[in-house]
Motif scaffolding. Structure first.
Motif, short mmCIF file in Angstrom:
data_model
loop_
_atom_site.label_atom_id
_atom_site.label_comp_id
_atom_site.label_asym_id
_atom_site.label_seq_id
_atom_site.Cartn_x
_atom_site.Cartn_y
_atom_site.Cartn_z
N SER A 16 0.83 -1.20 0.00
CA SER A 16 0.00 0.00 0.00
C SER A 16 0.87 1.26 0.00
CB SER A 16 -0.92 -0.03 1.22
OG SER A 16 -1.40 1.24 1.52
N GLU A 17 1.93 1.23 0.81
CA GLU A 17 2.82 2.39 0.90
C GLU A 17 3.47 2.66 -0.46
OE1 GLU A 17 3.27 4.38 3.45
OE2 GLU A 17 4.77 5.59 2.43
N VAL A 20 0.94 4.02 -2.91
CA VAL A 20 0.63 5.43 -2.68
C VAL A 20 1.79 6.30 -3.16
CG1 VAL A 20 0.28 7.17 -0.88
CG2 VAL A 20 -1.01 5.05 -0.80
N ARG A 23 2.05 6.31 -6.98
CA ARG A 23 0.91 6.84 -7.73
C ARG A 23 0.84 8.36 -7.62
NH1 ARG A 23 -4.50 3.57 -6.73
NH2 ARG A 23 -3.41 2.94 -4.85
N ARG A 24 1.82 8.92 -6.92
CA ARG A 24 1.84 10.39 -6.83
C ARG A 24 2.53 10.94 -8.05
NH1 ARG A 24 2.75 13.20 -1.08
NH2 ARG A 24 1.76 14.86 -2.24
N TYR B 92 -6.06 11.09 1.15
CA TYR B 92 -5.04 11.40 0.16
C TYR B 92 -5.76 12.00 -1.04
CZ TYR B 92 -2.48 8.21 3.13
OH TYR B 92 -1.89 7.61 4.22
N TYR B 94 -4.95 12.79 -3.96
CA TYR B 94 -4.65 12.31 -5.30
C TYR B 94 -5.09 10.87 -5.51
CZ TYR B 94 -0.72 11.03 -2.34
OH TYR B 94 0.03 10.57 -1.30
N LEU B 95 -5.73 10.26 -4.49
CA LEU B 95 -6.27 8.91 -4.67
C LEU B 95 -7.80 8.99 -4.75
CD1 LEU B 95 -4.29 6.74 -2.08
CD2 LEU B 95 -3.78 7.11 -4.49
N ALA B 102 -9.06 1.63 0.70
CA ALA B 102 -8.15 0.47 0.63
C ALA B 102 -6.87 0.77 1.40
CB ALA B 102 -7.84 0.14 -0.82
N ARG B 103 -6.39 2.00 1.30
CA ARG B 103 -5.18 2.40 2.00
C ARG B 103 -5.34 2.25 3.52
NH1 ARG B 103 0.17 3.33 2.79
NH2 ARG B 103 0.60 5.31 3.81
N SER B 106 -5.68 -1.38 4.62
CA SER B 106 -4.47 -2.20 4.62
C SER B 106 -3.55 -1.83 5.78
CB SER B 106 -3.72 -2.08 3.28
OG SER B 106 -3.46 -0.73 3.01
#
Lengths: 279, 313
Positions: A16-17, A20, A23-24, B92, B94-95, B102-103, B106
Motif C-alpha cells: 500500500s505504501e 501510494v 501513484r503520486r 489522500y 490524489y487517490l 483500501a489504503r 491495509s
C-alpha cells in the motif's frame, strides 16, 4: 511469536505504501527529472563535438564520447552532491510530516497500525524511492549512451579493460553504493519528519543536513570528524572501478550509513512513539 | 478480559498543555449499546478527549478503558473494534475514494485482504458514494468527504463508533441520512459515541449524554435522568399580570413579569399544571396561553456551559 505478530499484514501495508508513493505525480516528476540528467549530459557532449581534455569537467566526462557506458557514471557523479539528496529530502521529509499535515496520519494510527511499524514501512518506502532514483539514472544513462555513442569494452581506472557485461555489473554496484548512501540520508529525513507537521520544513531541513555535511567535509580543520560525516564517502566508489574490484570503500560507506540509519532510526522511534498526534 | 458494562470508561482523565488543563479529571461512562452524545462548546476539550480515547494523545493522568482494554497500552487490541471519525475526515487527495479506503484498510493488520474489496464496496454503498468511488478525493465536496470518512469507520463490523461532529458540512438531507444511519447501526447493538456542538442533532437520537465545559464534565447520564429531577419552566400569557403573580405566589411559586409574559420556575412534580391553571381561573386571571414544560436541551446546555460566543476559556 512477537516477530510473527509484527509481520502480520506487514506485506500488505508495504504494498500500500509503495502504491501510494508511486501513484503520486510528484514521485514521477522527480524520477523524470533525474532521467533528464544523463540525457542532457549526453546531448551536451554530443553537440559540443570537440573532444574534452582529460581532467576537465566532472570525472569520466572525457570518456563519454568514446564509450557510452560512461554516461551513467558521469551523470551519477553530477547528481550525488545536490540533486539526489534533494529528491530524497522531498520523499523522506514527507514520510510522517506529510501524513500528519493531511490528517491521514491519525486515520492510519487508529486503523490501527503501530507507530513502530509505520516508521519501518515509511523507511522502506523512502529506500524504494532511493533505489528507483539511482536505477532511473543509471538505466537512462545506459540507454542514451547506446543511442548516442559507441559502446564497447570499458577501460577501468586501473587501465584494465573489461567486457560490457562486466561493466554493467559495475554500474549496478555503483547504483547500489549510491542507494545505500541515500538510505542513510533517508533515515535522517525520517527523523526530521517526526518533528513537525509541515512537510516542506522537514524536506528543506533534510537537504540542509546533506549540504552542511558536504561543506564540513571540505574544511581541513575538521579533518578529525570527516570519516564520521554522512556524506564523506558518498563519492568514494572509485574502488569499484578498478581491477580487481576493491570493496573496501563500499564496506566503510555501508558501515557509516548503517550507523546513521541506526542512530536516526532510534531517534525517530523514540520521538514518534511518544508524540501526541494533534493534527 | 474483564467484561465491563461500559464500552468506554475513563477515570480521572486529564490532559494538560503546560499549566492549562484542556481535559480535567473526567470520568466518562459510556454504556454498551447506547447512543452517547458528547456535548460541549468549541474548545471545551471534546476532541482532546477523543484523541486520548483512541491513543493518539497520551493522558497526563488518569486511566482509559475501551471495551475493557487499557488505552494506550492495548490500543492494538481494542482499536480494530472501533471505527472513528476524528476532527473531520482526512484523505489522500490524489487517490480515489475507493483507493483511500483500501489504503486505511491495509493499515489494519487484522483486516482480511481477501474480503477487502467487498467490505469497501458495502461501506461505500452504505453512505451513498458508490457512484463517486472512482473520483479523486480532491474533487469531493466537504459533504462527500464526510460520508467517505463515515464509510472508513464502517470498513469492519465494529463494536464502537466514535464520531466527532459527523454531520459537519452535510446538507439537511445528508444530516438526516446520517441520523438514520446512526439509528440503524445502534439498533444492531453498536455503541455510538457522537460528539457535537449542535444540540438538535443530538437531542433527536441520543439515549445518553455528557456535557463538557472548560475541560470538565458538568452533566452526564441518560436523557431521562438529565431532563427530569429538573426545574420546569412556567410561561403564562395574560393581561392580568399583577393578579396572576399574586395567585402564583399564593401557590408558593415565585413568579416574575417578563415583557408581558409571566414566568416562573417550578420544581417538577411539585404541583400539577392543571392545579395551577385552575387556581388562576378561580382568581379571575384571563389565560391567553399557559405552558409548563421541561427546559429544552439547548437551554440546559446554555445553563451548563454559559452563553454567547465565548470559547470556554
Amino acid at each position: 511469536m512477537l516477530r510473527d505478530k509484527f509481520m502480520e499484514g506487514f506485506g500488505t501495508l508495504v504494498r500500500s505504501e509503495l502504491s501510494v508513493l508511486f501513484r503520486r505525480r510528484r514521485t514521477w516528476a522527480m524520477l523524470a527529472t533525474i532521467a533528464c540528467i544523463p540525457i542532457f549530459l549526453a546531448i551536451a557532449v554530443q553537440l559540443s563535438g570537440s573532444t574534452i581534455p582529460p581532467g576537465e569537467g566532472p570525472p569520466f566526462l572525457d570518456r563519454v564520447s568514446q564509450n557510452g557506458l560512461f554516461v551513467g557514471f558521469t551523470a551519477m557523479i553530477l547528481a550525488i552532491p545536490l540533486f539526489l539528496p534533494l529528491t530524497i529530502g522531498v520523499v523522506a521529509g514527507d514520510t510522517i510530516a506529510g501524513e500528519a499535515n493531511t490528517g491521514t496520519l491519525r486515520y492510519l494510527l487508529i486503523a490501527p497500525v503501530s507507530r513502530a511499524r509505520l516508521l519501518v514501512i515509511k523507511f522502506i518506502g523512502a529506500s524504494a524511492f532511493a533505489i528507483a532514483a539511482t536505477a532511473t539514472l543509471m538505466i537512462t544513462g545506459i540507454i542514451v549512451g547506446l543511442i548516442l555513442f559507441p559502446v564497447g569494452p570499458v577501460t577501468l581506472l586501473s587501465g584494465d579493460v573489461i567486457s560490457i557485461p562486466a561493466a554493467l555489473l559495475r554500474i549496478a554496484l555503483v547504483a547500489g553504493y549510491v542507494t545505500i548512501s541515500l538510505m542513510g540520508l533517508s533515515a535522517v529525513g525520517l527523523f526530521i519528519s517526526t518533528l513537525t507537521v509541515i512537510p516542506v520544513g522537514a524536506m528543506a531541513a533534510t537537504v540542509v543536513v546533506s549540504t552542511v555535511s558536504q561543506i564540513l567535509a571540505t574544511l581541513p580543520q575538521l579533518e578529525i570528524i570527516h570519516p564520521y560525516l554522512l556524506t564523506f564517502n558518498w563519492l568514494g566508489f572509485a574502488d569499484l572501478l578498478r581491477a580487481p574490484m576493491d570493496f573496501h570503500s563500499m564496506a566503510i560507506n555501508t558501515i557509516v550509513q548503517i550507523a546513521y540509519i541506526a542512530i536516526f532510526g532510534s531517534a525517530a522511534y523514540s520521538r514518534f512513539t511518544t508524540k501526541d498526534i494533534l493534527s | 478480559m474483564q467484561q465491563s458494562n461500559y464500552a468506554i470508561e475513563t477515570q480521572g482523565l486529564t490532559k494538560s498543555f503546560g499549566s492549562h488543563n484542556a481535559v480535567d479529571q473526567i470520568a466518562l461512562q459510556v454504556p454498551r449499546g447506547s447512543i452517547f452524545g458528547f456535548l460541549g462548546p468549541n474548545g471545551s476539550g471534546k476532541t482532546t478527549t477523543i484523541r486520548m480515547l483512541l491513543g493518539l494523545a497520551e493522558a497526563t493522568a488518569g486511566t482509559i478503558s475501551v471495551l475493557g482494554h487499557a488505552i494506550p497500552e492495548d490500543a492494538g487490541v481494542a482499536l480494530p473494534h472501533v471505527g472513528a471519525l476524528v476532527e473531520g475526515p482526512a484523505f489522500y487527495p490524489y487517490l480515489s475514494g475507493r483507493d483511500n479506503l483500501a489504503r486505511f484498510d491495509s493499515a489494519d493488520s487484522k483486516a482480511d485482504p481477501k474480503t477487502r474489496k467487498a467490505r469497501i464496496e458495502s461501506a461505500l454503498a452504505r453512505v451513498g458514494l458508490t457512484a463517486a468511488a472512482e473520483k479523486k478525493v480532491h474533487a469531493y465536496s466537504l459533504g462527500m468527504k464526510q460520508r467517505l470518512g463515515i464509510a472508513n469507520a464502517l470498513l469492519q463490523p465494529r463494536e464502537i463508533l466514535i464520531l466527532d461532529e459527523p454531520t459537519n458540512g452535510l446538507d439537511p438531507q445528508g444530516t438526516r441520512e446520517v441520523r438514520t444511519l446512526i439509528r440503524d447501526l445502534a439498533s444492531q447493538g453498536i455503541t455510538i459515541f457522537i460528539s457535537s456542538h449542535l444540540l438538535l442533532e443530538i437531542e433527536q437520537i441520543c439515549s445518553h449524554l455528557a456535557v463538557m465545559s472548560a475541560g470538565k464534565i458538568v452533566a452526564q447520564g441518560s436523557i431521562a435522568e438529565l431532563s427530569f429531577s429538573e426545574i420546569h419552566n412556567l410561561t403564562l400569557k395574560t393581561p392580568d399580570a399583577d393578579k396572576a403573580i399574586s395567585t402564583l405566589n399564593s401557590l408558593d411559586i415565585e413568579a416574575r413579569n417578563e415583557v408581558g409574559l409571566i414566568k416562573a420556575n417550578v420544581i417538577h412534580n411539585f404541583i400539577a399544571p392543571e392545579t395551577i391553571a385552575d387556581a388562576l381561573v378561580k382568581a379571575g386571571v384571563k389565560i391567553q396561553g399557559f405552558t409548563l414544560e421541561a427546559p429544552k436541551l439547548e437551554e440546559r446546555f446554555v445553563s451548563l456551559t454559559g452563553e454567547g460566543f465565548d470559547v470556554a476559556r
